[in-house]
Design an enzyme around this catalytic site. Sequence first.
Site, PDB file in Angstrom:
ATOM      1  N   SER A 147       0.850  -1.216  -0.024  1.00 14.77           N
ATOM      2  CA  SER A 147      -0.008  -0.029  -0.150  1.00 14.77           C
ATOM      3  C   SER A 147       0.678   1.283  -0.121  1.00 14.77           C
ATOM      4  O   SER A 147       2.056   1.324   0.469  1.00 14.77           O
ATOM      5  CB  SER A 147      -0.946   0.106   1.156  1.00 14.77           C
ATOM      6  N   TYR A 160      -3.075  -0.100  10.714  1.00 15.41           N
ATOM      7  CA  TYR A 160      -3.218  -0.447   9.232  1.00 15.41           C
ATOM      8  C   TYR A 160      -1.724  -0.112   8.412  1.00 15.41           C
ATOM      9  O   TYR A 160      -1.359  -1.020   7.989  1.00 15.41           O
ATOM     10  CB  TYR A 160      -4.329   0.165   8.533  1.00 15.41           C
TER      11      TYR A 160
END
Length: 256
Positions: A147, A160
């Site tokens: 990501s 996250y």
Amino acid sequence: MSHPVFDIRGKVALVTGSSRGIGNALAHGLAEAGCVVVLNGRDPATMDTARRATAEQTGATVLAEAFDVTDHDAVAAGIARIEDRAGPLDILVNNAGMQHRAPFTEFRTEDWNRLLETNLSSAFLVGRETARRMAERGRGKIVNICSVQSALARPGITPYTATKGGLKMLTKGMCADLGPSGIQVNGLAPGYFDTELNAALVADEQFSDWIRTRTPAGRWGKVEDLVGTLLFLCSPASDFVNGQIVYVDGGMTSVL
């Protein structure tokens, strides 16, 4: 016809977390490229629906295996079933993941643990089980879906971000351990993409304006934007590419 170094026809590929969203788009792209594709998720009914749709749309051989990627025993049994049904795995895409948003000081321990298990431990468990088999054959491609949060942080998603940063370093560590066995392990790192999981953010005009301003490409990503990079990382074209994180983010990680 494309250059032969990009040819992956007949390869067997597993994509975890592939019943919808980015995972399903990646599986769809591999199927269109001629792979035998195995979808994975937890719910058998949802997986069967996704399997039938992907097979009908691509004309490829598409299988589904429902198992929990955070459970060691389930992973070992699932990978064994896949190779019994489809043949030796050539490609693994570790895509399973989840998001949970909360301020750092209010983040519950159980949600932290759930994010770690889903986003990071699953890639370790499925990667380890698959790599054991790939190493015996002396070849294999593993792509971990990272990501922009593997490199950047923003408020409200600290755990996250930690899992995606960990996944980046897991990718590099796997490269170090598995490269001598003929296995390439790389990361594909999406930016902000218009998916059903991001529907609320896409609908938030203030946030969407920030995305368009912050991203040199001036837009949200479309899931189709990821397929070309994935095909490169799964093909012989990337045989000397290992331990790299490729950001597909419209330029977000390149600018202030």
